[in-house]
Design a protein around this motif. Structure first.
Motif, PDB file in Angstrom:
ATOM      1  N   TYR A   1      38.725  42.625  53.490  1.00 16.54           N
ATOM      2  CA  TYR A   1      37.350  42.417  53.042  1.00 16.54           C
ATOM      3  C   TYR A   1      36.497  43.615  53.424  1.00 16.54           C
ATOM      4  O   TYR A   1      36.530  44.074  54.574  1.00 16.54           O
ATOM      5  CB  TYR A   1      36.747  41.187  53.713  1.00 16.54           C
TER       6      TYR A   1
ATOM      7  N   TRP B   1      29.488  40.855  51.485  1.00 22.18           N
ATOM      8  CA  TRP B   1      30.926  40.945  51.583  1.00 22.18           C
ATOM      9  C   TRP B   1      31.562  41.123  50.215  1.00 22.18           C
ATOM     10  O   TRP B   1      31.044  40.631  49.205  1.00 22.18           O
ATOM     11  CB  TRP B   1      31.484  39.656  52.191  1.00 22.18           C
ATOM     12  N   GLY B   2      32.707  41.795  50.226  1.00 25.13           N
ATOM     13  CA  GLY B   2      33.533  41.809  49.042  1.00 25.13           C
ATOM     14  C   GLY B   2      34.248  40.474  48.909  1.00 25.13           C
ATOM     15  O   GLY B   2      34.219  39.631  49.818  1.00 25.13           O
ATOM     16  N   GLN B   3      34.924  40.308  47.768  1.00 24.68           N
ATOM     17  CA  GLN B   3      35.552  39.029  47.481  1.00 24.68           C
ATOM     18  C   GLN B   3      36.871  38.845  48.234  1.00 24.68           C
ATOM     19  O   GLN B   3      37.413  37.747  48.272  1.00 24.68           O
ATOM     20  CB  GLN B   3      35.801  38.891  45.961  1.00 24.68           C
TER      21      GLN B   3
ATOM     22  N   VAL C   1      32.677  44.779  44.921  1.00 26.04           N
ATOM     23  CA  VAL C   1      33.885  44.467  44.170  1.00 26.04           C
ATOM     24  C   VAL C   1      35.041  45.277  44.732  1.00 26.04           C
ATOM     25  O   VAL C   1      34.988  46.510  44.739  1.00 26.04           O
ATOM     26  CB  VAL C   1      33.696  44.781  42.677  1.00 26.04           C
ATOM     27  N   GLU C   2      36.085  44.584  45.174  1.00 27.37           N
ATOM     28  CA  GLU C   2      37.239  45.240  45.764  1.00 27.37           C
ATOM     29  C   GLU C   2      38.367  45.397  44.753  1.00 27.37           C
ATOM     30  O   GLU C   2      38.514  44.574  43.835  1.00 27.37           O
ATOM     31  CB  GLU C   2      37.746  44.427  46.959  1.00 27.37           C
TER      32      GLU C   2
ATOM     33  N   ALA D   1      29.228  40.250  41.305  1.00 22.83           N
ATOM     34  CA  ALA D   1      29.298  40.359  42.746  1.00 22.83           C
ATOM     35  C   ALA D   1      28.675  41.672  43.201  1.00 22.83           C
ATOM     36  O   ALA D   1      28.709  42.674  42.499  1.00 22.83           O
ATOM     37  CB  ALA D   1      30.748  40.275  43.202  1.00 22.83           C
TER      38      ALA D   1
ATOM     39  N   CYS E   1      36.078  49.597  47.424  1.00 27.98           N
ATOM     40  CA  CYS E   1      35.006  48.600  47.483  1.00 27.98           C
ATOM     41  C   CYS E   1      33.783  49.224  46.819  1.00 27.98           C
ATOM     42  O   CYS E   1      33.194  50.151  47.369  1.00 27.98           O
ATOM     43  CB  CYS E   1      34.731  48.216  48.930  1.00 27.98           C
TER      44      CYS E   1
END
Length: 116
Positions: free
Chosen positions: A97, A106-108, A5-6, A2, A22
């Motif tokens: 997010y 966007w983060g997941q 990544v959060e 991704a 993030c």
């Protein structure tokens, strides 16, 4: 892998604190540092709302509901942005997010739950 990544979500009691991260592991420094950054949240049955923003010049703005409690920040060398959440309330419970509006990535999403 991704692009954003959060991490850092979880369960906290009202009045407590959490810090969300993030990370953009594949981003080059100029892309990460030169992009505006946002944090959104979405509670069940509600629309996604903008919580905090940072411009490319580092100017920050906050939703009224989190002003004076949340802080958005970044570390360019780590390719990481943060959301420090203090004095948390049950109404802060949501999926959070991170977003880079320029490239629209966007983060997941990560769950934050505040118990009363």
């Amino acid at each position: 892998q991704a692009q954003l990544v959060e991490s850092g979500g979880g369960l906290v009691q009202a009045g407590g604190s959490l810090r969300l991260s993030c990370r953009g592991p594949r981003m080059i420094l100029s892309t990460f540092s030169g992009t505006a950054k946002d944090w959104y949240r979405q509670a069940p049955g509600k629309q996604r709302e903008l919580v905090a923003s940072m411009t490319t010049h580092g100017i920050t703005t906050y939703a009224d509901s989190v002003k004076d409690r949340f802080i958005i920040s970044k570390d360019n060398n780590k390719r990481t942005m943060y959301l420090q959440m203090n004095m948390m309330k049950p109404e802060d419970t949501a999926s959070y997010y991170c977003n880079f509006p320029g490239p629209n990535i966007w983060g997941q999403g990560i769950q934050v739950t505040v118990s009363s």
